[in-house]
Motif scaffolding. Structure first.
Motif, PDB file in Angstrom:
ATOM      1  N   ILE A 187      29.253 -11.892   7.745  1.00 42.60           N
ATOM      2  CA  ILE A 187      29.999 -11.716   6.507  1.00 42.60           C
ATOM      3  C   ILE A 187      30.860 -12.922   6.146  1.00 42.60           C
ATOM      4  CG2 ILE A 187      32.138 -10.688   7.412  1.00 42.60           C
ATOM      5  CD1 ILE A 187      31.720  -8.514   5.151  1.00 42.60           C
ATOM      6  N   ASN A 188      31.140 -13.793   7.121  1.00 43.81           N
ATOM      7  CA  ASN A 188      31.883 -15.023   6.826  1.00 43.81           C
ATOM      8  C   ASN A 188      31.668 -16.042   7.936  1.00 43.81           C
ATOM      9  OD1 ASN A 188      33.594 -14.331   8.991  1.00 43.81           O
ATOM     10  ND2 ASN A 188      35.183 -13.509   7.657  1.00 43.81           N
ATOM     11  N   GLY A 189      32.307 -17.206   7.802  1.00 40.26           N
ATOM     12  CA  GLY A 189      32.102 -18.282   8.763  1.00 40.26           C
ATOM     13  C   GLY A 189      32.573 -17.964  10.163  1.00 40.26           C
ATOM     14  N   LEU A 190      33.685 -17.231  10.304  1.00 41.67           N
ATOM     15  CA  LEU A 190      34.189 -16.881  11.632  1.00 41.67           C
ATOM     16  C   LEU A 190      33.212 -15.969  12.368  1.00 41.67           C
ATOM     17  CD1 LEU A 190      38.003 -16.231  11.009  1.00 41.67           C
ATOM     18  CD2 LEU A 190      36.961 -18.141  12.235  1.00 41.67           C
ATOM     19  N   VAL A 191      32.682 -14.973  11.667  1.00 38.71           N
ATOM     20  CA  VAL A 191      31.724 -14.061  12.289  1.00 38.71           C
ATOM     21  C   VAL A 191      30.436 -14.806  12.637  1.00 38.71           C
ATOM     22  CG1 VAL A 191      30.330 -11.979  11.942  1.00 38.71           C
ATOM     23  CG2 VAL A 191      32.701 -12.033  11.174  1.00 38.71           C
ATOM     24  N   PHE A 192      30.058 -15.751  11.795  1.00 37.19           N
ATOM     25  CA  PHE A 192      28.849 -16.526  12.086  1.00 37.19           C
ATOM     26  C   PHE A 192      28.995 -17.318  13.384  1.00 37.19           C
ATOM     27  CE2 PHE A 192      26.366 -20.504  11.554  1.00 37.19           C
ATOM     28  CZ  PHE A 192      25.099 -19.932  11.642  1.00 37.19           C
ATOM     29  N   GLU A 193      30.177 -17.876  13.626  1.00 41.79           N
ATOM     30  CA  GLU A 193      30.396 -18.597  14.880  1.00 41.79           C
ATOM     31  C   GLU A 193      30.187 -17.674  16.081  1.00 41.79           C
ATOM     32  OE1 GLU A 193      34.240 -20.378  14.768  1.00 41.79           O
ATOM     33  OE2 GLU A 193      33.825 -21.536  12.948  1.00 41.79           O
ATOM     34  N   ARG A 194      30.695 -16.446  15.989  1.00 44.94           N
ATOM     35  CA  ARG A 194      30.486 -15.477  17.077  1.00 44.94           C
ATOM     36  C   ARG A 194      29.009 -15.137  17.224  1.00 44.94           C
ATOM     37  NH1 ARG A 194      34.732 -10.851  15.287  1.00 44.94           N
ATOM     38  NH2 ARG A 194      36.543 -12.179  14.925  1.00 44.94           N
ATOM     39  N   LEU A 195      28.336 -14.996  16.095  1.00 43.37           N
ATOM     40  CA  LEU A 195      26.911 -14.651  16.119  1.00 43.37           C
ATOM     41  C   LEU A 195      26.096 -15.726  16.826  1.00 43.37           C
ATOM     42  CD1 LEU A 195      24.413 -13.040  15.291  1.00 43.37           C
ATOM     43  CD2 LEU A 195      24.529 -14.163  13.038  1.00 43.37           C
ATOM     44  N   VAL A 196      26.356 -16.976  16.539  1.00 45.34           N
ATOM     45  CA  VAL A 196      25.609 -18.072  17.172  1.00 45.34           C
ATOM     46  C   VAL A 196      25.772 -18.022  18.686  1.00 45.34           C
ATOM     47  CG1 VAL A 196      25.472 -20.578  17.416  1.00 45.34           C
ATOM     48  CG2 VAL A 196      25.704 -19.558  15.147  1.00 45.34           C
ATOM     49  N   GLU A 197      27.014 -17.830  19.147  1.00 42.64           N
ATOM     50  CA  GLU A 197      27.264 -17.761  20.586  1.00 42.64           C
ATOM     51  C   GLU A 197      26.592 -16.543  21.205  1.00 42.64           C
ATOM     52  OE1 GLU A 197      31.027 -18.165  23.715  1.00 42.64           O
ATOM     53  OE2 GLU A 197      31.402 -17.721  21.601  1.00 42.64           O
ATOM     54  N   ALA A 198      26.667 -15.401  20.531  1.00 42.87           N
ATOM     55  CA  ALA A 198      26.076 -14.175  21.071  1.00 42.87           C
ATOM     56  C   ALA A 198      24.561 -14.264  21.141  1.00 42.87           C
ATOM     57  CB  ALA A 198      26.491 -12.982  20.210  1.00 42.87           C
ATOM     58  N   LEU A 199      23.933 -14.895  20.163  1.00 41.64           N
ATOM     59  CA  LEU A 199      22.479 -15.070  20.192  1.00 41.64           C
ATOM     60  C   LEU A 199      22.046 -15.903  21.399  1.00 41.64           C
ATOM     61  CD1 LEU A 199      21.820 -15.757  16.398  1.00 41.64           C
ATOM     62  CD2 LEU A 199      20.893 -13.826  17.705  1.00 41.64           C
ATOM     63  N   ALA A 200      22.835 -16.942  21.706  1.00 38.46           N
ATOM     64  CA  ALA A 200      22.511 -17.780  22.871  1.00 38.46           C
ATOM     65  C   ALA A 200      22.653 -16.992  24.163  1.00 38.46           C
ATOM     66  CB  ALA A 200      23.425 -19.003  22.887  1.00 38.46           C
ATOM     67  N   VAL A 201      23.709 -16.187  24.280  1.00 41.50           N
ATOM     68  CA  VAL A 201      23.917 -15.384  25.486  1.00 41.50           C
ATOM     69  C   VAL A 201      22.818 -14.344  25.640  1.00 41.50           C
ATOM     70  CG1 VAL A 201      25.449 -13.719  26.616  1.00 41.50           C
ATOM     71  CG2 VAL A 201      26.410 -15.743  25.500  1.00 41.50           C
ATOM     72  N   ALA A 202      22.421 -13.728  24.527  1.00 41.43           N
ATOM     73  CA  ALA A 202      21.394 -12.690  24.577  1.00 41.43           C
ATOM     74  C   ALA A 202      19.996 -13.256  24.695  1.00 41.43           C
ATOM     75  CB  ALA A 202      21.494 -11.816  23.329  1.00 41.43           C
ATOM     76  N   GLY A 203      19.820 -14.532  24.424  1.00 42.22           N
ATOM     77  CA  GLY A 203      18.498 -15.143  24.498  1.00 42.22           C
ATOM     78  C   GLY A 203      17.565 -14.661  23.400  1.00 42.22           C
ATOM     79  N   ILE A 204      18.115 -14.359  22.232  1.00 43.37           N
ATOM     80  CA  ILE A 204      17.316 -13.879  21.106  1.00 43.37           C
ATOM     81  C   ILE A 204      16.877 -15.062  20.258  1.00 43.37           C
ATOM     82  CG2 ILE A 204      17.369 -12.492  18.991  1.00 43.37           C
ATOM     83  CD1 ILE A 204      19.317 -10.624  20.375  1.00 43.37           C
ATOM     84  N   ASP A 205      15.578 -15.150  20.029  1.00 44.76           N
ATOM     85  CA  ASP A 205      14.998 -16.288  19.314  1.00 44.76           C
ATOM     86  C   ASP A 205      15.146 -16.117  17.801  1.00 44.76           C
ATOM     87  OD1 ASP A 205      13.291 -18.656  18.939  1.00 44.76           O
ATOM     88  OD2 ASP A 205      11.857 -17.191  18.147  1.00 44.76           O
ATOM     89  N   VAL A 206      15.491 -17.216  17.128  1.00 43.51           N
ATOM     90  CA  VAL A 206      15.586 -17.258  15.668  1.00 43.51           C
ATOM     91  C   VAL A 206      14.620 -18.318  15.156  1.00 43.51           C
ATOM     92  CG1 VAL A 206      17.105 -17.745  13.700  1.00 43.51           C
ATOM     93  CG2 VAL A 206      18.025 -16.569  15.697  1.00 43.51           C
ATOM     94  N   PRO A 207      13.715 -17.981  14.237  1.00 48.28           N
ATOM     95  CA  PRO A 207      13.585 -16.738  13.481  1.00 48.28           C
ATOM     96  C   PRO A 207      12.555 -15.760  14.046  1.00 48.28           C
ATOM     97  CG  PRO A 207      12.251 -18.406  12.435  1.00 48.28           C
ATOM     98  CD  PRO A 207      12.875 -19.055  13.654  1.00 48.28           C
ATOM     99  N   GLY A 208      12.165 -15.933  15.303  1.00 47.23           N
ATOM    100  CA  GLY A 208      11.142 -15.048  15.855  1.00 47.23           C
ATOM    101  C   GLY A 208      11.592 -13.610  15.989  1.00 47.23           C
ATOM    102  N   ALA A 209      12.644 -13.385  16.795  1.00 49.55           N
ATOM    103  CA  ALA A 209      13.114 -12.020  17.032  1.00 49.55           C
ATOM    104  C   ALA A 209      14.211 -11.598  16.062  1.00 49.55           C
ATOM    105  CB  ALA A 209      13.634 -11.897  18.460  1.00 49.55           C
ATOM    106  N   ALA A 210      14.855 -12.566  15.430  1.00 46.71           N
ATOM    107  CA  ALA A 210      15.941 -12.237  14.493  1.00 46.71           C
ATOM    108  C   ALA A 210      15.918 -13.201  13.321  1.00 46.71           C
ATOM    109  CB  ALA A 210      17.293 -12.292  15.189  1.00 46.71           C
ATOM    110  N   ARG A 211      16.049 -12.659  12.138  1.00 45.56           N
ATOM    111  CA  ARG A 211      16.196 -13.464  10.919  1.00 45.56           C
ATOM    112  C   ARG A 211      17.678 -13.410  10.547  1.00 45.56           C
ATOM    113  NH1 ARG A 211      10.783 -12.978   9.121  1.00 45.56           N
ATOM    114  NH2 ARG A 211       9.609 -13.197  11.079  1.00 45.56           N
ATOM    115  N   ILE A 212      18.338 -14.550  10.543  1.00 45.04           N
ATOM    116  CA  ILE A 212      19.791 -14.532  10.356  1.00 45.04           C
ATOM    117  C   ILE A 212      20.203 -15.286   9.094  1.00 45.04           C
ATOM    118  CG2 ILE A 212      20.095 -14.449  12.862  1.00 45.04           C
ATOM    119  CD1 ILE A 212      21.236 -17.326  12.663  1.00 45.04           C
TER     120      ILE A 212
END
Length: 351
Positions: free
Chosen positions: A245-270
């Motif tokens: 929803i904003n830049g701060l949440v996006f920063e958290r999302l980027v870090e969480a995707l790396a920790v979870a090992g979720i591929d973009v755009p394969g497993a998630a479209r962000i």
């Protein structure tokens, strides 16, 4: 050399000080061409500059604009402050800024402090909880709300067309086989912007008969990664959609995707809201709803200065200005083409 005064120019030009004052302020109607020429020559030769302090005292103005921002950590706020500072200086105003940190008490203190300091007007990115104070302040000096509204109050508002941006962003994320999407928000944020973005997102999901919803993304990276993993596992192997929803949440999302090992755009479209340099490089490019920060700053400042110069007028004259943004589609939601930019069409008539 002593500073030239209006009296000195008047004596040398053989006119009254009031005539020089009228010339400086552009009131030439009752002045002969020869008088204007003499005064102009003296001013140019002596390098005379009128005292802004004296002028402001006569006009009962401070030439100061107060700006109150809710959260300077948000890249949107820092970019907005830079635009407002540059434009204020160009218009001959001094900008004084306060940060509330999303704390209503600090916001109230800042509003009262800037008003008592003699600010000619205020631009407020309110965090909420000060509706009555802002309305009362607006009766004494012009106030323009930036992005966040005060429902029911006759206070001018400048904002993005958030409904159009979120609707278009959801449509972009859910292309190519995505049937589940989540809007990632912050905890305990009930601002008018968030409410509008959330309501538009939920309507879009219902219209598409899609799964998903709105969820507060955890601040802790491991906890946020667990949230994303749960969403991904529920998709049955199909890619999921995630919108910050904003830049701060996006920063958290980027870090969480790396920790979870979720591929973009394969497993998630962000996708995210607000365009910053890193959006162009992360994941090969992140699809973005880009607000027109320069346009928002210009509209807010122009409206405030108009109110300062002309007087606020009756309460019923409230204005709401919505500035359109653009959707920049990149690899995080599509793999078949390079970046494309579109301007979302309004979902409703602007108010």
């Amino acid at each position: 050399m002593a500073r030239m005064r209006i009296q000195d120019i008047a004596a040398e030009a053989a006119v009254s000080p009031s005539t020089v004052s009228k010339f400086i302020n552009g009131h030439y109607d009752a002045m002969s061409a020869s008088t204007r020429s003499r005064i102009a020559e003296i001013i140019e030769r002596t390098g005379y500059r009128p005292s802004s302090v004296a002028r402001n005292l006569r006009l009962d103005r401070s030439r100061m604009i107060g700006v109150i921002l809710a959260d300077i950590r948000n890249p949107y706020s820092s970019a907005m402050l830079g635009e407002l500072a540059d434009r204020s200086a160009a218009a001959g105003y001094t900008l004084t800024c306060a940060i509330s940190g999303n704390n209503p008490s600090k916001e109230a203190e800042a509003v009262m402090r800037l008003a008592e300091a003699g600010a000619d007007g205020l631009i407020v990115n309110t965090c909420g909880g000060n509706d009555e104070l802002l309305a009362d302040t607006c009766d004494r000096a012009p106030v323009v709300l930036l992005d966040r509204d005060v429902p029911g109050a006759s206070i001018d508002l400048v904002t993005s067309d958030n409904g159009c941006l979120v609707a278009a962003l959801l449509q972009e994320v859910m292309r190519d086989g995505v049937d589940a999407c989540w809007l990632l928000d912050e905890h305990n944020d009930a601002s008018s912007v968030r409410r509008e973005r959330t309501a538009t997102f939920e309507r879009g999901l219902r219209s598409a008969c899609a799964r998903g919803g709105c969820i507060a993304l955890a601040r802790n990276a491991c906890a946020a990664a667990a949230q994303l993993t749960k969403m991904s596992c529920s998709s049955g192997g199909s890619p999921i959609g995630l919108i910050a929803i904003n830049g701060l949440v996006f920063e958290r999302l980027v870090e969480a995707l790396a920790v979870a090992g979720i591929d973009v755009p394969g497993a998630a479209r962000i996708a995210t809201i607000d365009e910053y340099p890193w959006n162009r490089v992360l994941f090969g490019g992140v699809t973005t709803a880009a607000q027109d920060i320069a346009g928002l700053a210009a509209a807010a400042l122009e409206l405030l200065i108009e109110r300062i110069e002309r007087g606020r007028g009756p309460c019923g004259s409230r204005r709401r200005i919505e500035i359109p943004g653009n959707i920049i589609a990149r690899r995080s939601t599509r793999t078949d083409s390079g970046p494309t930019t579109t301007t979302p069409q309004p979902l409703r008539a602007h108010r």
